[in-house]
Scaffold this active site. Structure first.
Site, PDB file in Angstrom:
ATOM      1  N   LYS A  29     -15.875  41.290 -72.802  1.00  0.00           N
ATOM      2  CA  LYS A  29     -14.980  40.138 -72.715  1.00  0.00           C
ATOM      3  C   LYS A  29     -15.354  39.150 -73.806  1.00  0.00           C
ATOM      4  CE  LYS A  29     -13.331  36.675 -69.404  1.00  0.00           C
ATOM      5  NZ  LYS A  29     -13.409  36.254 -67.996  1.00  0.00           N
ATOM      6  N   SER A 104      -9.168  36.139 -65.391  1.00  0.00           N
ATOM      7  CA  SER A 104      -9.182  35.980 -66.831  1.00  0.00           C
ATOM      8  C   SER A 104      -9.778  37.174 -67.573  1.00  0.00           C
ATOM      9  CB  SER A 104      -9.968  34.722 -67.213  1.00  0.00           C
ATOM     10  OG  SER A 104     -11.347  34.885 -66.931  1.00  0.00           O
ATOM     11  N   SER A 128     -11.984  36.439 -61.403  1.00  0.00           N
ATOM     12  CA  SER A 128     -11.625  36.886 -62.744  1.00  0.00           C
ATOM     13  C   SER A 128     -11.975  38.327 -63.061  1.00  0.00           C
ATOM     14  CB  SER A 128     -12.270  35.973 -63.793  1.00  0.00           C
ATOM     15  OG  SER A 128     -11.743  34.677 -63.704  1.00  0.00           O
TER      16      SER A 128
END
Length: 141
Positions: A29, A104, A128
């Protein structure tokens, strides 16, 4: 030859400096710092930011033999639940085209669901990892 990676999953693809062992492709990420690899945090403000050190989780997984193949797209600053990013595009959902990946960590989930990585790092403050995992029919831990 594998299908090309659809736009929106990775903000930055990382070319392999050496052959990648089977099952060792790591998607990170773009909230995690990676030494020598652009880390934007999903924001245009950091579009040219290249850290000199890596996050501990990245260091540990690379020491275990994983090879970073890309920095995954995310909701800007990991502040949202859709992984729609005005700067780097909306993350497509390989498991359910046309549907949200959630966020996210949507790019990390999409990289796994699409077969572009064998393991992916994400973050989870308010779902997330769990939300994108559910949206992309994978497991998030």
């Amino acid at each position: 030859m594998a299908d090309p990676i659809p736009p929106g999953i990775f903000i930055t693809e990382v070319p392999a400096a050496r052959p990648i062992p089977a099952g060792r492709r790591l998607a990170v990420k773009d909230l995690f710092d990676t030494a020598g690899v652009r880390t934007t945090y999903g924001s245009a403000v950091f579009a040219e930011h290249v850290p000199t050190t890596s996050a501990s989780a990245v260091i540990a997984l690379e020491a275990a033999g994983y090879v970073t193949v890309g920095k995954t797209n995310l909701h800007e600053f990991a502040y949202g639940i859709t992984s729609q990013n005005d700067h780097y595009g909306t993350v497509p959902n390989p498991a359910a085209p046309g549907r949200s990946t959630g966020g996210s960590s949507g790019g990390s989930a999409a990289a796994l669901a699409g077969g572009y990585a064998d393991l992916a790092l994400g973050t989870d403050t308010g779902g997330s990892i769990r939300i994108p995992a559910a949206c992309c029919a994978i497991v998030g831990f």
